[in-house]
Design a protein around this motif. Structure first.
Motif, PDB file in Angstrom:
ATOM      1  N   GLN A 168      10.788  67.740  80.327  1.00  0.00           N
ATOM      2  CA  GLN A 168      11.985  68.481  79.904  1.00  0.00           C
ATOM      3  C   GLN A 168      13.252  67.695  80.210  1.00  0.00           C
ATOM      4  N   THR A 169      13.268  67.030  81.363  1.00  0.00           N
ATOM      5  CA  THR A 169      14.434  66.219  81.723  1.00  0.00           C
ATOM      6  C   THR A 169      14.659  65.120  80.695  1.00  0.00           C
ATOM      7  N   LEU A 170      13.576  64.432  80.309  1.00  0.00           N
ATOM      8  CA  LEU A 170      13.727  63.337  79.346  1.00  0.00           C
ATOM      9  C   LEU A 170      14.167  63.862  77.981  1.00  0.00           C
ATOM     10  N   GLN A 171      13.623  65.015  77.597  1.00  0.00           N
ATOM     11  CA  GLN A 171      14.038  65.609  76.328  1.00  0.00           C
ATOM     12  C   GLN A 171      15.520  66.004  76.371  1.00  0.00           C
ATOM     13  N   SER A 172      15.944  66.604  77.478  1.00  0.00           N
ATOM     14  CA  SER A 172      17.357  66.988  77.625  1.00  0.00           C
ATOM     15  C   SER A 172      18.259  65.754  77.641  1.00  0.00           C
ATOM     16  N   LEU A 173      17.760  64.704  78.246  1.00  0.00           N
ATOM     17  CA  LEU A 173      18.531  63.451  78.281  1.00  0.00           C
ATOM     18  C   LEU A 173      18.767  62.936  76.863  1.00  0.00           C
ATOM     19  N   ALA A 174      17.685  62.823  76.112  1.00  0.00           N
ATOM     20  CA  ALA A 174      17.810  62.282  74.751  1.00  0.00           C
ATOM     21  C   ALA A 174      18.702  63.182  73.895  1.00  0.00           C
ATOM     22  N   GLN A 175      18.526  64.490  74.026  1.00  0.00           N
ATOM     23  CA  GLN A 175      19.343  65.412  73.233  1.00  0.00           C
ATOM     24  C   GLN A 175      20.808  65.382  73.680  1.00  0.00           C
ATOM     25  N   GLY A 176      21.014  65.267  74.981  1.00  0.00           N
ATOM     26  CA  GLY A 176      22.383  65.233  75.499  1.00  0.00           C
ATOM     27  C   GLY A 176      23.137  63.996  75.025  1.00  0.00           C
ATOM     28  N   ILE A 177      22.452  62.871  75.013  1.00  0.00           N
ATOM     29  CA  ILE A 177      23.093  61.634  74.554  1.00  0.00           C
ATOM     30  C   ILE A 177      23.365  61.709  73.057  1.00  0.00           C
ATOM     31  N   ALA A 178      22.366  62.141  72.301  1.00  0.00           N
ATOM     32  CA  ALA A 178      22.545  62.223  70.846  1.00  0.00           C
ATOM     33  C   ALA A 178      23.626  63.242  70.493  1.00  0.00           C
ATOM     34  N   GLY A 179      23.683  64.347  71.243  1.00  0.00           N
ATOM     35  CA  GLY A 179      24.621  65.418  70.930  1.00  0.00           C
ATOM     36  C   GLY A 179      25.992  65.240  71.549  1.00  0.00           C
ATOM     37  N   GLY A 180      26.113  64.341  72.502  1.00  0.00           N
ATOM     38  CA  GLY A 180      27.423  64.043  73.065  1.00  0.00           C
ATOM     39  C   GLY A 180      27.750  64.780  74.359  1.00  0.00           C
ATOM     40  N   SER A 181      26.888  65.695  74.815  1.00  0.00           N
ATOM     41  CA  SER A 181      27.187  66.353  76.098  1.00  0.00           C
ATOM     42  C   SER A 181      26.966  65.391  77.262  1.00  0.00           C
ATOM     43  N   ILE A 182      26.180  64.342  77.028  1.00  0.00           N
ATOM     44  CA  ILE A 182      26.097  63.229  77.975  1.00  0.00           C
ATOM     45  C   ILE A 182      26.765  62.023  77.305  1.00  0.00           C
ATOM     46  N   ARG A 183      27.862  61.570  77.909  1.00  0.00           N
ATOM     47  CA  ARG A 183      28.597  60.432  77.383  1.00  0.00           C
ATOM     48  C   ARG A 183      27.958  59.134  77.856  1.00  0.00           C
ATOM     49  N   THR A 184      27.923  58.136  76.992  1.00  0.00           N
ATOM     50  CA  THR A 184      27.444  56.806  77.368  1.00  0.00           C
ATOM     51  C   THR A 184      28.674  55.907  77.468  1.00  0.00           C
ATOM     52  N   VAL A 185      29.046  55.556  78.682  1.00  0.00           N
ATOM     53  CA  VAL A 185      30.246  54.746  78.899  1.00  0.00           C
ATOM     54  C   VAL A 185      29.819  53.296  79.089  1.00  0.00           C
ATOM     55  N   ASP A 186      30.381  52.415  78.296  1.00  0.00           N
ATOM     56  CA  ASP A 186      30.036  50.994  78.378  1.00  0.00           C
ATOM     57  C   ASP A 186      30.890  50.345  79.470  1.00  0.00           C
ATOM     58  N   LEU A 187      30.250  49.837  80.506  1.00  0.00           N
ATOM     59  CA  LEU A 187      30.967  49.214  81.625  1.00  0.00           C
ATOM     60  C   LEU A 187      31.020  47.688  81.490  1.00  0.00           C
ATOM     61  N   THR A 188      30.735  47.176  80.300  1.00  0.00           N
ATOM     62  CA  THR A 188      30.479  45.749  80.096  1.00  0.00           C
ATOM     63  C   THR A 188      31.657  45.025  79.461  1.00  0.00           C
ATOM     64  N   GLN A 189      32.013  43.862  79.998  1.00  0.00           N
ATOM     65  CA  GLN A 189      32.940  42.945  79.326  1.00  0.00           C
ATOM     66  C   GLN A 189      32.276  42.357  78.079  1.00  0.00           C
ATOM     67  N   THR A 190      33.067  42.066  77.053  1.00  0.00           N
ATOM     68  CA  THR A 190      32.540  41.326  75.905  1.00  0.00           C
ATOM     69  C   THR A 190      32.301  39.868  76.306  1.00  0.00           C
ATOM     70  N   LEU A 191      31.107  39.365  75.973  1.00  0.00           N
ATOM     71  CA  LEU A 191      30.749  37.965  76.262  1.00  0.00           C
ATOM     72  C   LEU A 191      31.259  37.085  75.131  1.00  0.00           C
ATOM     73  N   SER A 192      32.132  36.150  75.467  1.00  0.00           N
ATOM     74  CA  SER A 192      32.664  35.231  74.458  1.00  0.00           C
ATOM     75  C   SER A 192      33.058  33.954  75.173  1.00  0.00           C
ATOM     76  N   PRO A 193      33.429  32.907  74.412  1.00  0.00           N
ATOM     77  CA  PRO A 193      33.884  31.680  75.078  1.00  0.00           C
ATOM     78  C   PRO A 193      35.105  31.920  75.973  1.00  0.00           C
ATOM     79  N   ASP A 194      35.808  33.044  75.798  1.00  0.00           N
ATOM     80  CA  ASP A 194      36.981  33.348  76.630  1.00  0.00           C
ATOM     81  C   ASP A 194      36.628  34.103  77.902  1.00  0.00           C
ATOM     82  N   THR A 195      35.374  34.509  78.087  1.00  0.00           N
ATOM     83  CA  THR A 195      34.987  35.252  79.286  1.00  0.00           C
ATOM     84  C   THR A 195      35.272  34.414  80.532  1.00  0.00           C
ATOM     85  N   PRO A 196      36.069  34.925  81.464  1.00  0.00           N
ATOM     86  CA  PRO A 196      36.349  34.124  82.665  1.00  0.00           C
ATOM     87  C   PRO A 196      35.098  33.924  83.512  1.00  0.00           C
ATOM     88  N   THR A 197      34.961  32.719  84.074  1.00  0.00           N
ATOM     89  CA  THR A 197      33.803  32.427  84.932  1.00  0.00           C
ATOM     90  C   THR A 197      34.288  32.036  86.323  1.00  0.00           C
TER      91      THR A 197
END
Ligand SMILES: [Mn+2]
Ligand SMILES: [Mn+2]
Lengths: 262, 262
Positions: free
Chosen positions: A7-36
């Motif tokens: 049930q948890t996994l089903q609620s997870l998938a439905q929540g993400i698809a339906g928007g009640s669980i937000r997926t926040v991207d914490l990632t920098q874009t990888l490009s030649p300008d990415t600081p190293t």
């Protein structure tokens, strides 16, 4: 019979698809300008991101577009495995390919020291900061990512790297804060917006580089170059941080997602 | 007040930590031995995985170990974005950096054609196979990954690639099956154990390469070089498949995890 886990996994998938669980991207874009990270010149250097087009719907590949690329295990938003540091080198399952996959989905707390860091780029998270956070939000439970919000990711590339003659000036944790999180709170790992889990001047601390030294000695992880920590609640987010399965790899660029209830 | 979404995320984290939700790693290990796609010599070629040690607790880096590496966006276990194929080139959000992050966590069904593929390495999934699966497990719901179990990942490298004079002989979907999954079942994407989402001889189908042509035209995704599909239930798994955030990237090696209720 449907188990609670089903049930948890089903609620997870439905929540993400339906928007009640937000997926926040914490990632920098990888490009030649990415600081190293830049180390003193006597040391080996990690590669910036370099890309080479293989084809783009042309004579090199009539219907397809794709690229080759070169990068380091520690370029852009990335994961540190215990083997990255000498203190973790003899642990079991200390590489990105051998660490338990269950460790790649784990809850997080977010500690906001952005105001302190705006005033002092060398700010070090203190045990008092953590205790003040806990007074408001409750004790940090075991095996939670501790994410340090500094708003560093909102800076220009130059101010993000913030190099002066004596090296980078960027915030991080104090030795005492790291010890507290590892020994007293059983933290899953430490995640930051800056290039390293340690402060820019952490070579001056005792031990030098306390986050690398102590988290990896304990078999725990690091996440660096995170963005959007200001979009996370202090508690309740679940972090998806699954590194590439590089054989014997010390770390890996990766996509870091936070699942957040709205 | 705790929302249902909050409770779901808390149950997810507790289930993973406690083991009632299993985290199954569907990823090949990335190494110089990882098999790569080989195209006819007139086309550009994707890079095998190459690694270069930067330091290993030595004079090149006294306390740390790390590597640089070169790879293609389509080497090892990897994600295909719509822009990879000419049919997806003009869609919105068609690259790995612009695709909606919510698409990176989605449920899956697993269709087992391993027996057919053992008898015929050129086996093509049919609509009848899908209908037989649905008669047993129910209609494939919208926006589910369709994962094709062929047991190809259990083969030796030579038998996995299975090249003959006329090219690779590996299973995949028929054109009719792809059309059915895209048009009638709104599939989220297609995931396989083999190197491509299309069969080794799919250049002979109409259209050529139907999985690439039709899934990417619909803005949907591919996953290749998966392992451990035999450890997944026919329904109920949730797939975590979050590609690197490569600027304008057509795909990416990634860690693919399945969350499964035990
Ligand atoms: Mn690192
Ligand atoms: Mn591909």
């Amino acid at each position: 019979m449907t188990s609670q886990a089903s049930q948890t996994l089903q609620s997870l998938a439905q929540g993400i698809a339906g928007g009640s669980i937000r997926t926040v991207d914490l990632t920098q874009t990888l490009s030649p300008d990415t600081p190293t990270l830049v180390l003193p010149p006597e040391f080996g250097q990690c590669s910036p991101f370099k890309v080479e087009e293989i084809s783009r719907y042309d004579e090199r590949g009539v219907a397809w577009y794709w690229n080759n690329f070169t990068v380091s295990e520690h370029t852009g938003t990335h994961f540190d495995a215990p083997v990255h540091w000498v203190t973790g080198k003899d642990l079991d399952n200390n590489c990105v390919d051998t660490a338990p996959p269950a460790d790649f989905v784990a809850p997080a707390v977010v500690i906001d020291v952005s105001k302190q860091c705006a005033a002092d780029p060398d700010y070090l998270l203190t045990v008092a900061d953590i205790e003040a956070w806990e007074a408001e939000h409750g004790r940090i439970p075991p095996r939670h990512w501790v994410l340090l919000r500094t708003d560093w990711s909102k800076r220009s590339v130059e101010d993000y790297v913030n190099r002066r003659d004596d090296g980078a000036h960027t915030p991080g944790p104090s030795t005492e804060a790291v010890k507290f999180l590892v020994d007293e709170r059983d933290a899953h790992g430490f995640g930051v917006e800056t290039i390293g889990t340690d402060a820019g001047q952490a070579h001056l601390l005792k031990p030098a580089y306390p986050a690398h030294t102590l988290f990896h000695a304990a078999g725990r992880y690091g996440l660096q170059c995170l963005e959007n920590l200001d979009k996370l609640p202090p508690t309740g987010a679940v972090i998806v941080a699954a590194p590439l399965k590089i054989q014997g790899g010390s770390g890996s660029p990766l996509r870091v997602l936070a699942l957040v209830a709205d």
